[in-house]
Design a protein around this motif. Structure first.
Motif, PDB file in Angstrom:
ATOM      1  N   TRP A 183      14.467   1.623  29.613  1.00 16.54           N
ATOM      2  CA  TRP A 183      13.240   0.686  28.512  1.00 16.54           C
ATOM      3  C   TRP A 183      11.907   0.781  29.087  1.00 16.54           C
ATOM      4  O   TRP A 183      10.908   0.966  28.458  1.00 16.54           O
ATOM      5  CB  TRP A 183      13.757  -0.809  28.368  1.00 16.54           C
ATOM      6  CG  TRP A 183      13.152  -1.189  27.518  1.00 16.54           C
ATOM      7  CD1 TRP A 183      11.955  -1.847  27.078  1.00 16.54           C
ATOM      8  CD2 TRP A 183      13.950  -1.620  26.170  1.00 16.54           C
ATOM      9  NE1 TRP A 183      11.596  -2.239  25.931  1.00 16.54           N
ATOM     10  CE2 TRP A 183      13.229  -2.372  25.088  1.00 16.54           C
ATOM     11  CE3 TRP A 183      15.473  -1.355  25.859  1.00 16.54           C
ATOM     12  CZ2 TRP A 183      13.378  -2.792  23.953  1.00 16.54           C
ATOM     13  CZ3 TRP A 183      15.788  -1.791  24.569  1.00 16.54           C
ATOM     14  CH2 TRP A 183      15.045  -2.498  23.549  1.00 16.54           C
ATOM     15  N   GLN A 184      11.631   0.806  30.547  1.00 15.84           N
ATOM     16  CA  GLN A 184      10.503   0.892  31.154  1.00 15.84           C
ATOM     17  C   GLN A 184       9.916   2.241  30.647  1.00 15.84           C
ATOM     18  O   GLN A 184       8.683   2.452  30.607  1.00 15.84           O
ATOM     19  CB  GLN A 184      10.596   0.538  32.696  1.00 15.84           C
ATOM     20  CG  GLN A 184      11.200  -0.754  33.101  1.00 15.84           C
ATOM     21  CD  GLN A 184      10.221  -1.938  32.452  1.00 15.84           C
ATOM     22  OE1 GLN A 184       8.783  -1.840  32.900  1.00 15.84           O
ATOM     23  NE2 GLN A 184      10.917  -2.898  31.636  1.00 15.84           N
ATOM     24  N   ALA A 185      10.380   3.214  30.772  1.00 19.50           N
ATOM     25  CA  ALA A 185      10.282   4.662  30.530  1.00 19.50           C
ATOM     26  C   ALA A 185       9.631   4.684  29.166  1.00 19.50           C
ATOM     27  O   ALA A 185       8.645   5.401  28.923  1.00 19.50           O
ATOM     28  CB  ALA A 185      11.380   5.663  31.124  1.00 19.50           C
ATOM     29  N   LEU A 186      10.299   4.207  28.413  1.00 18.93           N
ATOM     30  CA  LEU A 186       9.829   4.011  27.192  1.00 18.93           C
ATOM     31  C   LEU A 186       8.613   3.363  26.860  1.00 18.93           C
ATOM     32  O   LEU A 186       7.701   4.023  26.232  1.00 18.93           O
ATOM     33  CB  LEU A 186      10.820   3.778  25.943  1.00 18.93           C
ATOM     34  CG  LEU A 186      12.380   4.235  25.751  1.00 18.93           C
ATOM     35  CD1 LEU A 186      13.392   3.591  25.037  1.00 18.93           C
ATOM     36  CD2 LEU A 186      11.956   5.663  25.280  1.00 18.93           C
ATOM     37  N   VAL A 187       8.409   2.214  27.377  1.00 19.36           N
ATOM     38  CA  VAL A 187       7.238   1.186  27.156  1.00 19.36           C
ATOM     39  C   VAL A 187       6.024   1.894  28.061  1.00 19.36           C
ATOM     40  O   VAL A 187       4.845   2.039  27.477  1.00 19.36           O
ATOM     41  CB  VAL A 187       7.473   0.089  27.623  1.00 19.36           C
ATOM     42  CG1 VAL A 187       6.218  -0.897  27.883  1.00 19.36           C
ATOM     43  CG2 VAL A 187       8.674  -0.938  27.069  1.00 19.36           C
ATOM     44  N   PHE A 188       6.136   2.528  29.002  1.00 16.24           N
ATOM     45  CA  PHE A 188       5.164   3.481  29.792  1.00 16.24           C
ATOM     46  C   PHE A 188       4.990   4.683  29.599  1.00 16.24           C
ATOM     47  O   PHE A 188       4.195   5.428  30.495  1.00 16.24           O
ATOM     48  CB  PHE A 188       5.336   2.787  31.342  1.00 16.24           C
ATOM     49  CG  PHE A 188       5.210   1.510  31.728  1.00 16.24           C
ATOM     50  CD1 PHE A 188       3.926   1.074  32.058  1.00 16.24           C
ATOM     51  CD2 PHE A 188       6.258   0.546  31.608  1.00 16.24           C
ATOM     52  CE1 PHE A 188       3.777  -0.413  32.269  1.00 16.24           C
ATOM     53  CE2 PHE A 188       5.894  -0.931  32.054  1.00 16.24           C
ATOM     54  CZ  PHE A 188       4.645  -1.419  32.326  1.00 16.24           C
ATOM     55  N   ASN A 189       5.822   5.234  28.559  1.00 14.99           N
ATOM     56  CA  ASN A 189       5.844   6.796  28.450  1.00 14.99           C
ATOM     57  C   ASN A 189       6.003   7.679  29.364  1.00 14.99           C
ATOM     58  O   ASN A 189       5.327   8.441  29.789  1.00 14.99           O
ATOM     59  CB  ASN A 189       4.291   6.851  27.643  1.00 14.99           C
ATOM     60  CG  ASN A 189       4.249   8.277  27.301  1.00 14.99           C
ATOM     61  OD1 ASN A 189       5.617   8.935  26.760  1.00 14.99           O
ATOM     62  ND2 ASN A 189       3.262   8.793  26.886  1.00 14.99           N
ATOM     63  N   LEU A 190       6.814   7.135  30.390  1.00 14.42           N
ATOM     64  CA  LEU A 190       7.121   8.046  31.608  1.00 14.42           C
ATOM     65  C   LEU A 190       7.995   9.249  31.335  1.00 14.42           C
ATOM     66  O   LEU A 190       8.344   9.975  32.376  1.00 14.42           O
ATOM     67  CB  LEU A 190       8.234   7.026  32.447  1.00 14.42           C
ATOM     68  CG  LEU A 190       7.233   5.810  33.189  1.00 14.42           C
ATOM     69  CD1 LEU A 190       8.168   4.819  33.987  1.00 14.42           C
ATOM     70  CD2 LEU A 190       6.022   6.007  33.837  1.00 14.42           C
ATOM     71  N   PHE A 191       8.340   9.455  29.929  1.00 16.02           N
ATOM     72  CA  PHE A 191       9.244  10.808  29.696  1.00 16.02           C
ATOM     73  C   PHE A 191       8.168  11.791  29.304  1.00 16.02           C
ATOM     74  O   PHE A 191       8.498  12.782  28.874  1.00 16.02           O
ATOM     75  CB  PHE A 191      10.279  10.526  28.749  1.00 16.02           C
ATOM     76  CG  PHE A 191      11.368   9.512  29.120  1.00 16.02           C
ATOM     77  CD1 PHE A 191      11.931   9.875  30.582  1.00 16.02           C
ATOM     78  CD2 PHE A 191      11.805   8.560  28.321  1.00 16.02           C
ATOM     79  CE1 PHE A 191      13.043   8.826  30.881  1.00 16.02           C
ATOM     80  CE2 PHE A 191      12.941   7.948  28.638  1.00 16.02           C
ATOM     81  CZ  PHE A 191      13.618   8.096  30.080  1.00 16.02           C
ATOM     82  N   ARG A 192       6.909  11.510  29.525  1.00 18.39           N
ATOM     83  CA  ARG A 192       6.036  12.412  28.797  1.00 18.39           C
ATOM     84  C   ARG A 192       5.957  13.707  29.763  1.00 18.39           C
ATOM     85  O   ARG A 192       5.250  14.606  29.152  1.00 18.39           O
ATOM     86  CB  ARG A 192       4.380  11.544  28.869  1.00 18.39           C
ATOM     87  CG  ARG A 192       3.748  11.394  30.252  1.00 18.39           C
ATOM     88  CD  ARG A 192       2.403  10.779  30.119  1.00 18.39           C
ATOM     89  NE  ARG A 192       1.950  10.516  31.156  1.00 18.39           N
ATOM     90  CZ  ARG A 192       1.975   9.194  32.009  1.00 18.39           C
ATOM     91  NH1 ARG A 192       3.041   8.572  31.470  1.00 18.39           N
ATOM     92  NH2 ARG A 192       1.416   8.843  32.811  1.00 18.39           N
ATOM     93  N   THR A 193       6.211  13.780  30.918  1.00 18.00           N
ATOM     94  CA  THR A 193       6.149  14.918  31.699  1.00 18.00           C
ATOM     95  C   THR A 193       7.503  14.994  32.577  1.00 18.00           C
ATOM     96  O   THR A 193       8.343  13.976  32.700  1.00 18.00           O
ATOM     97  CB  THR A 193       5.138  15.130  32.718  1.00 18.00           C
ATOM     98  OG1 THR A 193       5.261  13.752  33.761  1.00 18.00           O
ATOM     99  CG2 THR A 193       3.828  14.762  32.232  1.00 18.00           C
ATOM    100  N   THR A 194       7.945  16.233  33.013  1.00 17.14           N
ATOM    101  CA  THR A 194       8.769  16.606  33.931  1.00 17.14           C
ATOM    102  C   THR A 194       9.092  15.720  35.065  1.00 17.14           C
ATOM    103  O   THR A 194       9.950  15.032  35.487  1.00 17.14           O
ATOM    104  CB  THR A 194       9.357  18.008  34.043  1.00 17.14           C
ATOM    105  OG1 THR A 194       9.446  18.458  32.738  1.00 17.14           O
ATOM    106  CG2 THR A 194      10.642  18.156  34.830  1.00 17.14           C
TER     107      THR A 194
END
Length: 261
Positions: A183-194
């Motif tokens: 959920w944090q990755a979605l909120v903070f856009n942490l999936f934007r890079t490898t």
């Protein structure tokens, strides 16, 4: 009673609180110090370094440590100042996000009350699953208005299960931490890079390994480090409030050009 006597009594009370559980540092204290350190990194990255992504990623692991300790120990010091701190920080959300955002301190208390009044370790498996599904569903609605939504409460419950050796508690904890970090990755856009994706996975796995293997033990540290370590541990929530309040004040002053100090 003169002023000097009052000051001495206040100092004695303050000092006794530092040593209220003894004069040795244990793994509980170490987790709180780690949480405070990670929290500082997170908030400094946000307020002073223009929402630095790396520092915010590192800081995502701070809240789970606090929630884990609440669940594992089943304790929160619900003193009046905690309610005041939470109220002040909730109201400051109006200045930053133009919405009333319920502060994490209140979710600490709520998690504690759930564990206090609901026998979660005695629930049938299907009821436990239903409880988790309900909390996840509630999180989708509450997250914009409640700091960390219900994610931290889920971590606290699964930490309590781990402490009480509920079957598959380790798996429950892994799912709770995974959900939090996802959920944090979605909120903070942490999936934007490898790099950030793998960083999120690494932090999630590291958290689970540390917390799954957690035991309350005494730690041997240099004598000079004992007092500051206990001070940070005993006053961790006070430290949380004052540093956030000061950072928010600085941020507002810098943003609008008003300098109060």
């Amino acid at each position: 009673m003169n002023t000097q006597t009052k000051n001495n009594n206040a100092a004695n009370t303050w000092l006794s609180n530092v040593y209220k559980y003894g004069k040795s540092v244990n793994s509980h204290d170490a987790l709180k110090i780690a949480a405070i350190t990670l929290m500082f990194i997170d908030h400094i990255g946000y307020y002073l370094f223009d929402n630095n992504s790396v520092m915010r990623l590192i800081g995502r692991s701070a809240a789970p440590l606090f929630y884990f300790l609440i669940g594992y120990t089943g304790k929160v010091n619900c003193k009046p100042s905690l309610l005041i701190y939470g109220g002040i920080l909730s109201l400051t959300g109006l200045l930053f996000g133009h919405t009333f955002w319920i502060n994490i301190l209140y979710t600490f208390i709520f998690a504690y009350l759930i564990l206090l009044y609901i026998p979660t370790t005695k629930l049938p498996v299907f009821v436990s699953i239903g409880l988790m599904v309900a909390l996840i569903a509630a999180n989708s609605v509450l997250y914009p208005y409640v700091e960390y939504g219900t994610l931290g409460i889920i971590i606290a419950i699964t930490a309590h299960w781990l402490k009480e050796k509920v079957p598959l508690a380790g798996l429950w904890l892994a799912l709770a931490l995974g959900l939090h970090m996802f959920w944090q990755a979605l909120v903070f856009n942490l999936f934007r890079t490898t790099v950030f994706t793998y960083g999120t996975l690494f932090i999630t796995l590291s958290l689970w390994l540390v917390l799954y293997n957690y035991k309350l033990i005494s730690l041997k540290i240099p004598k000079l480090c004992i007092f500051p370590s206990l001070l940070i541990s005993r006053y961790s929530l006070d430290i949380y409030f004052y540093h956030v309040f000061l950072l928010k004040a600085y941020h507002l002053a810098h943003k609008y050009g008003y300098w109060f100090f």
